[in-house]
Design a protein around this motif. Structure first.
Motif, short mmCIF file in Angstrom:
data_model
loop_
_atom_site.label_atom_id
_atom_site.label_comp_id
_atom_site.label_asym_id
_atom_site.label_seq_id
_atom_site.Cartn_x
_atom_site.Cartn_y
_atom_site.Cartn_z
N CYS A 72 1.31 -1.46 -0.25
CA CYS A 72 -0.08 -0.23 0.32
C CYS A 72 1.00 1.39 -0.05
O CYS A 72 1.83 1.40 0.83
CB CYS A 72 -0.62 -0.14 1.41
SG CYS A 72 -1.72 1.04 1.34
N GLU A 74 0.31 4.15 1.00
CA GLU A 74 -0.21 5.08 2.50
C GLU A 74 0.37 4.44 3.32
O GLU A 74 0.91 5.00 4.32
CB GLU A 74 -1.88 5.27 2.16
CG GLU A 74 -2.73 6.53 1.00
CD GLU A 74 -2.56 7.59 1.78
OE1 GLU A 74 -2.94 8.00 0.44
OE2 GLU A 74 -2.79 7.81 2.51
N CYS A 75 -0.26 3.10 4.16
CA CYS A 75 0.74 2.25 5.29
C CYS A 75 1.76 1.81 4.89
O CYS A 75 2.49 1.63 6.05
CB CYS A 75 -0.42 2.22 5.43
SG CYS A 75 -1.26 0.67 5.23
N CYS A 93 -4.36 -0.42 0.13
CA CYS A 93 -5.02 -1.27 0.26
C CYS A 93 -6.55 -1.06 1.17
O CYS A 93 -6.41 -0.44 0.54
CB CYS A 93 -4.01 -1.68 1.98
SG CYS A 93 -4.78 -0.58 2.98
N CYS A 96 -7.29 1.97 3.80
CA CYS A 96 -6.18 3.29 3.20
C CYS A 96 -7.70 3.70 1.97
O CYS A 96 -7.76 4.37 1.66
CB CYS A 96 -5.66 3.57 2.52
SG CYS A 96 -4.31 3.15 3.54
ZN LIG Z 1 -2.82 1.42 2.71
#
Ligand SMILES: [Zn+2]
Length: 111
Positions: A72, A74-75, A93, A96
């Protein structure tokens, strides 16, 4: 899977271009011409979407090469296999993605 999807898109893109050149000069009637124009705009919009998806597929293939595919953006967590199967070009993911969609809905609601 990504390669197959890319090949399908490229084949479709070829067909779209063929369709556009085929019909170019065969409608001297203005009404036909107008509908041909809107038809062409429609095709161009499809082409635009195809181009964007194609770019995403290319990026996904690059991520496979450099080993960041399925992570992912983002995370940094691994994206679930089910999600990747359903949407191989995704870079987020499910958590997110849900957050992003919730944010977008909020923005649209506010405007
Ligand atoms: Zn994520």
């Amino acid at each position: 899977m990504l390669h197959a999807q890319r090949d399908t898109l490229l084949a479709e893109a070829d067909r779209t271009v063929e369709g556009m050149t085929d019909t170019k000069e065969s409608f001297p009637d203005p009404t036909d011409r107008a509908s041909l124009e809107s038809n062409r705009n429609f095709l161009l919009r499809i082409r635009d979407r195809e181009r964007k998806l194609l770019a995403k597929i290319e990026q996904a293939l690059e991520r496979i090469d450099d080993g960041t595919y399925g992570v992912c953006e983002e995370c940094g967590e691994r994206i679930g296999l089910e999600r990747l199967r359903a949407r191989p070009v995704t870079t987020l993911c499910i958590d997110c993605k849900s957050l992003q969609e919730a944010r977008e809905r909020k923005l649209r609601g506010a405007s």
